[in-house]
Design an enzyme around this catalytic site. Structure first.
Site, PDB file in Angstrom:
ATOM      1  N   GLU A 176      95.451   9.408  20.486  1.00 39.44           N
ATOM      2  CA  GLU A 176      95.855   9.340  21.897  1.00 39.44           C
ATOM      3  C   GLU A 176      97.334   8.962  22.047  1.00 39.44           C
ATOM      4  OE1 GLU A 176      93.477   6.643  24.241  1.00 39.44           O
ATOM      5  OE2 GLU A 176      94.211   7.474  26.121  1.00 39.44           O
ATOM      6  N   LYS A 219      88.001  -0.731  27.208  1.00 42.46           N
ATOM      7  CA  LYS A 219      88.429   0.467  26.459  1.00 42.46           C
ATOM      8  C   LYS A 219      89.926   0.357  26.168  1.00 42.46           C
ATOM      9  CE  LYS A 219      89.827   4.948  25.857  1.00 42.46           C
ATOM     10  NZ  LYS A 219      91.200   5.455  25.828  1.00 42.46           N
ATOM     11  N   ASP A 232      85.005  -0.392   9.480  1.00 40.71           N
ATOM     12  CA  ASP A 232      83.901   0.271  10.195  1.00 40.71           C
ATOM     13  C   ASP A 232      84.097   0.075  11.703  1.00 40.71           C
ATOM     14  OD1 ASP A 232      81.480   0.897  11.430  1.00 40.71           O
ATOM     15  OD2 ASP A 232      80.250   0.115   9.796  1.00 40.71           O
ATOM     16  N   HIS A 283     102.105   7.460  30.350  1.00 39.22           N
ATOM     17  CA  HIS A 283     101.136   8.126  29.479  1.00 39.22           C
ATOM     18  C   HIS A 283     101.388   9.633  29.445  1.00 39.22           C
ATOM     19  CE1 HIS A 283      97.385   8.850  27.431  1.00 39.22           C
ATOM     20  NE2 HIS A 283      96.977   9.661  28.393  1.00 39.22           N
TER      21      HIS A 283
HETATM   22  C1  LIG Z   1     104.231   4.323  27.600  1.00 33.47           C
HETATM   23  C2  LIG Z   1     105.116   3.167  28.046  1.00 33.47           C
HETATM   24  C3  LIG Z   1     105.300   2.206  26.873  1.00 33.47           C
HETATM   25  C4  LIG Z   1     106.466   3.719  28.469  1.00 33.47           C
HETATM   26  O1  LIG Z   1     107.180   2.700  29.101  1.00 33.47           O
HETATM   27  P1  LIG Z   1     108.720   2.861  29.470  1.00 33.47           P
HETATM   28  O2  LIG Z   1     109.055   1.811  30.461  1.00 33.47           O
HETATM   29  O3  LIG Z   1     109.011   4.279  29.812  1.00 33.47           O
HETATM   30  O4  LIG Z   1     109.386   2.540  28.078  1.00 33.47           O
HETATM   31  P2  LIG Z   1     110.898   2.400  27.639  1.00 33.47           P
HETATM   32  O5  LIG Z   1     111.433   3.763  27.385  1.00 33.47           O
HETATM   33  O6  LIG Z   1     111.650   1.482  28.533  1.00 33.47           O
HETATM   34  O7  LIG Z   1     110.719   1.669  26.226  1.00 33.47           O
HETATM   35  C5  LIG Z   1     110.238   0.320  26.135  1.00 33.47           C
HETATM   36  C6  LIG Z   1     109.619   0.117  24.764  1.00 33.47           C
HETATM   37  O8  LIG Z   1     108.373   0.828  24.691  1.00 33.47           O
HETATM   38  C7  LIG Z   1     108.238   1.404  23.387  1.00 33.47           C
HETATM   39  N1  LIG Z   1     108.277   2.868  23.528  1.00 33.47           N
HETATM   40  C8  LIG Z   1     108.454   3.569  24.679  1.00 33.47           C
HETATM   41  N2  LIG Z   1     108.400   4.896  24.430  1.00 33.47           N
HETATM   42  C9  LIG Z   1     108.195   5.033  23.108  1.00 33.47           C
HETATM   43  C10 LIG Z   1     108.044   6.155  22.265  1.00 33.47           C
HETATM   44  N3  LIG Z   1     108.117   7.402  22.722  1.00 33.47           N
HETATM   45  N4  LIG Z   1     107.829   5.940  20.962  1.00 33.47           N
HETATM   46  C11 LIG Z   1     107.753   4.690  20.470  1.00 33.47           C
HETATM   47  N5  LIG Z   1     107.905   3.574  21.225  1.00 33.47           N
HETATM   48  C12 LIG Z   1     108.121   3.750  22.532  1.00 33.47           C
HETATM   49  C13 LIG Z   1     109.398   0.906  22.554  1.00 33.47           C
HETATM   50  O9  LIG Z   1     109.040  -0.294  21.912  1.00 33.47           O
HETATM   51  C14 LIG Z   1     110.443   0.652  23.608  1.00 33.47           C
HETATM   52  O10 LIG Z   1     111.377  -0.333  23.233  1.00 33.47           O
HETATM   53  P3  LIG Z   1     112.535  -0.021  22.137  1.00 33.47           P
HETATM   54  O11 LIG Z   1     111.892  -0.386  20.843  1.00 33.47           O
HETATM   55  O12 LIG Z   1     112.835   1.442  22.228  1.00 33.47           O
HETATM   56  O13 LIG Z   1     113.627  -0.914  22.542  1.00 33.47           O
HETATM   57  C15 LIG Z   1     104.506   2.392  29.269  1.00 33.47           C
HETATM   58  O14 LIG Z   1     104.459   3.254  30.367  1.00 33.47           O
HETATM   59  C16 LIG Z   1     103.135   1.840  29.009  1.00 33.47           C
HETATM   60  O15 LIG Z   1     102.957   0.853  28.314  1.00 33.47           O
HETATM   61  N6  LIG Z   1     102.102   2.472  29.599  1.00 33.47           N
HETATM   62  C17 LIG Z   1     100.715   2.149  29.328  1.00 33.47           C
HETATM   63  C18 LIG Z   1     100.193   3.161  28.342  1.00 33.47           C
HETATM   64  C19 LIG Z   1      98.751   2.960  27.947  1.00 33.47           C
HETATM   65  O16 LIG Z   1      98.094   1.994  28.273  1.00 33.47           O
HETATM   66  N7  LIG Z   1      98.238   3.940  27.215  1.00 33.47           N
HETATM   67  C20 LIG Z   1      96.865   3.983  26.810  1.00 33.47           C
HETATM   68  C21 LIG Z   1      96.232   5.263  27.280  1.00 33.47           C
HETATM   69  S1  LIG Z   1      95.503   5.076  28.879  1.00 33.47           S
HETATM   70  C22 LIG Z   1      93.929   4.444  28.517  1.00 33.47           C
HETATM   71  O17 LIG Z   1      93.233   5.026  27.748  1.00 33.47           O
HETATM   72  C23 LIG Z   1      93.512   3.028  28.883  1.00 33.47           C
HETATM   73  C24 LIG Z   1      93.401   2.545  30.283  1.00 33.47           C
HETATM   74  C25 LIG Z   1      94.714   2.644  30.972  1.00 33.47           C
HETATM   75  O18 LIG Z   1      92.474   3.292  31.028  1.00 33.47           O
HETATM   76  C26 LIG Z   1      92.939   1.108  30.187  1.00 33.47           C
HETATM   77  C27 LIG Z   1      92.748   0.413  31.501  1.00 33.47           C
HETATM   78  O19 LIG Z   1      92.417   1.076  32.491  1.00 33.47           O
HETATM   79  O20 LIG Z   1      92.888  -0.857  31.499  1.00 33.47           O
HETATM   80  N1  LIG Z   2      75.221  -2.209  10.986  1.00 31.76           N
HETATM   81  C1  LIG Z   2      76.316  -2.099  10.229  1.00 31.76           C
HETATM   82  O1  LIG Z   2      77.414  -2.410  10.684  1.00 31.76           O
HETATM   83  C2  LIG Z   2      76.188  -1.629   8.811  1.00 31.76           C
HETATM   84  C3  LIG Z   2      77.329  -1.370   8.082  1.00 31.76           C
HETATM   85  N2  LIG Z   2      77.260  -0.976   6.767  1.00 31.76           N
HETATM   86  C4  LIG Z   2      78.448  -0.667   5.950  1.00 31.76           C
HETATM   87  O2  LIG Z   2      78.629  -1.730   4.992  1.00 31.76           O
HETATM   88  C5  LIG Z   2      79.930  -1.657   4.456  1.00 31.76           C
HETATM   89  C6  LIG Z   2      80.523  -3.046   4.335  1.00 31.76           C
HETATM   90  O3  LIG Z   2      79.688  -3.876   3.593  1.00 31.76           O
HETATM   91  P1  LIG Z   2      80.297  -5.044   2.681  1.00 31.76           P
HETATM   92  O4  LIG Z   2      79.212  -6.009   2.356  1.00 31.76           O
HETATM   93  O5  LIG Z   2      81.525  -5.573   3.332  1.00 31.76           O
HETATM   94  O6  LIG Z   2      80.778  -4.238   1.425  1.00 31.76           O
HETATM   95  P2  LIG Z   2      80.455  -4.265  -0.103  1.00 31.76           P
HETATM   96  O7  LIG Z   2      79.057  -4.624  -0.403  1.00 31.76           O
HETATM   97  O8  LIG Z   2      80.988  -2.990  -0.638  1.00 31.76           O
HETATM   98  O9  LIG Z   2      81.432  -5.439  -0.549  1.00 31.76           O
HETATM   99  C7  LIG Z   2      81.062  -6.782  -0.491  1.00 31.76           C
HETATM  100  C8  LIG Z   2      80.986  -7.316  -1.896  1.00 31.76           C
HETATM  101  O10 LIG Z   2      82.268  -7.304  -2.503  1.00 31.76           O
HETATM  102  C9  LIG Z   2      82.372  -8.343  -3.446  1.00 31.76           C
HETATM  103  N3  LIG Z   2      83.650  -9.038  -3.260  1.00 31.76           N
HETATM  104  C10 LIG Z   2      84.743  -8.953  -4.075  1.00 31.76           C
HETATM  105  N4  LIG Z   2      85.760  -9.693  -3.611  1.00 31.76           N
HETATM  106  C11 LIG Z   2      85.337 -10.260  -2.462  1.00 31.76           C
HETATM  107  C12 LIG Z   2      85.946 -11.137  -1.508  1.00 31.76           C
HETATM  108  N5  LIG Z   2      87.204 -11.593  -1.669  1.00 31.76           N
HETATM  109  N6  LIG Z   2      85.233 -11.508  -0.440  1.00 31.76           N
HETATM  110  C13 LIG Z   2      83.982 -11.064  -0.246  1.00 31.76           C
HETATM  111  N7  LIG Z   2      83.341 -10.258  -1.113  1.00 31.76           N
HETATM  112  C14 LIG Z   2      84.004  -9.853  -2.226  1.00 31.76           C
HETATM  113  C15 LIG Z   2      81.178  -9.286  -3.233  1.00 31.76           C
HETATM  114  O11 LIG Z   2      80.292  -9.352  -4.297  1.00 31.76           O
HETATM  115  P3  LIG Z   2      79.786  -8.279  -5.392  1.00 31.76           P
HETATM  116  O12 LIG Z   2      80.971  -7.695  -6.082  1.00 31.76           O
HETATM  117  O13 LIG Z   2      78.941  -9.129  -6.254  1.00 31.76           O
HETATM  118  O14 LIG Z   2      78.965  -7.251  -4.647  1.00 31.76           O
HETATM  119  C16 LIG Z   2      80.563  -8.774  -1.929  1.00 31.76           C
HETATM  120  O15 LIG Z   2      79.187  -8.897  -1.863  1.00 31.76           O
HETATM  121  C17 LIG Z   2      80.719  -0.781   5.387  1.00 31.76           C
HETATM  122  O16 LIG Z   2      80.916   0.481   4.763  1.00 31.76           O
HETATM  123  C18 LIG Z   2      79.791  -0.606   6.597  1.00 31.76           C
HETATM  124  O17 LIG Z   2      80.039   0.630   7.232  1.00 31.76           O
HETATM  125  C19 LIG Z   2      76.056  -0.882   6.116  1.00 31.76           C
HETATM  126  C20 LIG Z   2      74.893  -1.129   6.796  1.00 31.76           C
HETATM  127  C21 LIG Z   2      74.849  -1.472   8.198  1.00 31.76           C
END
Ligand SMILES: CC(C)(COP(=O)([O-])OP(=O)([O-])OC[C@H]1O[C@@H](n2cnc3c(N)ncnc32)[C@H](O)[C@@H]1OP(=O)([O-])[O-])[C@@H](O)C(=O)NCCC(=O)NCCSC(=O)C[C@@](C)(O)CC(=O)[O-]
Ligand SMILES: NC(=O)C1=CN([C@@H]2O[C@H](COP(=O)(O)OP(=O)(O)OC[C@H]3O[C@@H](n4cnc5c(N)ncnc54)[C@H](OP(=O)(O)O)[C@@H]3O)[C@@H](O)[C@H]2O)C=CC1
Length: 437
Positions: A92, A276, A292, A390
């Site tokens: 997006e 969202k 995940d 946007h």
């Molecule tokens: C889009 C902006 C940021 C423009 O805003 P603007 O005022 O035109 O931005 P600007 O040109 O003055 O730039 C300000 C800064 O924005 C960044 N920026 C600005 N443009 C760019 C670009 N092209 N590429 C990379 N970075 C950019 C960048 O950091 C920049 O600073 P700089 O670093 O340049 O000094 C602003 O209008 C905004 O924040 N809008 C909101 C956008 C948004 O929420 N999008 C999500 C999609 S909509 C949705 O799905 C969710 C929603 C909305 O329904 C959720 C809800 O209802 O609560």
């Molecule tokens: N409802 C849901 O959300 C479900 C999700 N999943 C899936 O499960 C997966 C994630 O499971 P997850 O248990 O995280 O993965 P893994 O089982 O692959 O990894 C966990 C294992 O890694 C080992 N491990 C090594 N280093 C570390 C550390 N620093 N900290 C913790 N554990 C460590 C541990 O022991 P050891 O090496 O002895 O195993 C641990 O049990 C995802 O792919 C997810 O999509 C699966 C079922 C349901």
């Protein structure tokens, strides 16, 4: 020279001036320079086929190929006094720009402050066929040590790392359509894993003992995605003057944000969209790091409805100096090991860009990005509306849909924005004119 990938990451300055105006190749070079990224990681981001078919075939079933999405870098993030460049995978437009913009405003005012609970997941063991559910509960609670010992016998590495099953709860549903139900919860510290496999193994391991202790029949043995013991939190403080624009005063901006927030608190139709907007920030971080996202989405929305009525995941208010205060708290079951985090080369590279050391740190970064995204959307909605910012960025997509190629894309997008008419038919007209001329 190729840098090893396991050396500690250098301190990063996330304020990359002019980043938006560079080409993808130049941005990658700046990213590498800023983070000291290994040449092998640069190669992974730079090539379109980072996930090769053989590896992909090992990840899921019936693989026929791979599917690409854009990877962008959100700039300007300062979290707990440390700078982060944040990889975001999302289709997006305006999401990465919006996060970067709010992070820019926040960094001039102390950035984001975050915290989190220990990474404790819940597993559920469902018992049916019980006539005395409270008696069963009592027996299970009395056998706590035995149940913990069985669960902890299954994952020696996790115990060694300081994790493991730490406690149990027993929930009673005295009356259901299928009779009384008792549900044992295992509370498991999963350290740096998302933990689903780890806790599911434990739930299956304790099941026979649980059945024997209670005389009930065990059915489900599975984690709960309502990870309410594994919360991440972020807070941001923005003074009034930092929100002011040419058109709107900071006070007007804050009033609008508070009114928008209030509607999300009281109205589920608005809360769904508000949340969202938060997930617009979080999901791309989850995707980029190979985590995940269905689990994160399920946890987020269940948490938003935990009071019985679906509401905002964030809060917005004003402090005694009139500054805007935003906070968020939500489940964040992310890992640095397990799942695709280890198998997807680009996820590994993204984690190295972030330079996070623990799953908790990754969780805190993710919610900070979610809060930034929420602030961006509310700021736009409360004043000029979402479409200007946007749609200006969406114009490039429309130009591509209309058939623009290469440099034509920017030219047509600029023409659409100038005309204030971001539509495919207008883009086709502009393209025909451009090519004709
Ligand atoms: C889009 C902006 C940021 C423009 O805003 P603007 O005022 O035109 O931005 P600007 O040109 O003055 O730039 C300000 C800064 O924005 C960044 N920026 C600005 N443009 C760019 C670009 N092209 N590429 C990379 N970075 C950019 C960048 O950091 C920049 O600073 P700089 O670093 O340049 O000094 C602003 O209008 C905004 O924040 N809008 C909101 C956008 C948004 O929420 N999008 C999500 C999609 S909509 C949705 O799905 C969710 C929603 C909305 O329904 C959720 C809800 O209802 O609560
Ligand atoms: N409802 C849901 O959300 C479900 C999700 N999943 C899936 O499960 C997966 C994630 O499971 P997850 O248990 O995280 O993965 P893994 O089982 O692959 O990894 C966990 C294992 O890694 C080992 N491990 C090594 N280093 C570390 C550390 N620093 N900290 C913790 N554990 C460590 C541990 O022991 P050891 O090496 O002895 O195993 C641990 O049990 C995802 O792919 C997810 O999509 C699966 C079922 C349901």
């Amino acid at each position: 020279m190729d840098r090893p990938t396991d050396v500690p990451r250098q301190a990063v300055n996330s304020r990359l001036e002019g980043y938006r105006n560079k080409t993808p190749e130049q941005r990658l070079a700046m990213l590498a320079e800023a983070t000291g990224l290994a040449d092998s990681d640069i190669a992974i981001f730079g090539q379109s086929g980072a996930l090769d078919p053989v590896r992909a075939n090992g990840m899921i079933e019936n693989v026929v190929g791979t599917f690409q999405l854009p990877l962008g870098i959100a700039t300007n993030f300062t979290i707990n006094g440390r700078d982060y460049l944040v990889p975001m995978v999302v289709e997006e437009p305006s999401v990465v720009a919006a996060a970067s913009y709010m992070a820019r405003i926040a960094r001039d005012n102390g950035g984001f402050q975050t915290s989190s609970t220990a990474p404790v997941m819940r597993a559920q063991v469902q018992l049916v066929g019980i006539t005395d559910p409270y008696g069963a509960r009592s027996k299970l609670l009395a056998a706590r040590e035995q149940i913990l010992a069985i669960a902890n016998s299954r994952d020696a590495l996790l115990i060694k790392l300081g994790g493991g099953c730490k406690d149990i709860e027993v929930h009673v549903f005295p009356q259901t359509a299928r009779g009384p139900m008792v549900v044992l919860h295992l509370l498991v510290d999963v350290r740096d894993a998302m933990g689903a496999n780890a806790v599911n193994t434990m739930a299956e391991a304790v099941a026979p003992t649980v059945a024997e202790l209670t005389g009930g029949i065990v059915r489900l043995r599975i984690l709960s995605n309502l990870a309410d013991q594994r919360l991440a939190r972020a807070r941001v403080r923005v003074p009034e003057q930092a929100l002011a624009t040419k058109e709107y005063s900071g006070r007007r901006m804050i009033d609008g944000i508070l009114e928008a927030y209030e509607l999300a608190v009281i109205d589920p139709y608005r809360a769904a969209t508000h949340n969202k907007g938060i997930m617009n920030g979080i999901d791309p971080v989850i995707l980029a790091t190979g985590n995940d996202w269905r689990a994160i989405e399920a946890g987020a929305h269940a948490y938003a409805a935990r009071s019985g009525s679906y509401t905002s995941l964030s809060t917005w208010e004003v402090d005694s100096q009139g500054a805007l205060i935003g906070t968020i708290e939500m489940p964040m079951a992310v890992g640095l090991v397990g799942g695709a985090t280890k198998t997807h080369p680009a996820a590994q590279a993204a984690l190295r860009v972030l330079g996070v050391k623990t799953a908790q740190e990754l969780a805190e970064v993710a919610v900070a990005v979610g809060l930034a995204q929420n602030m961006a959307a509310l700021r736009a909605l409360a004043t000029e509306g979402i479409q200007r910012g946007h749609m200006a960025l969406h114009a490039r997509n429309i130009a591509i849909v209309a058939g623009a190629l290469g440099e034509e894309v920017e030219t047509i997008a600029a023409g659409l924005v100038k005309a204030g008419d971001v539509r495919t038919d207008r883009a086709q007209t502009l393209l025909a004119e451009l090519r004709g001329g």
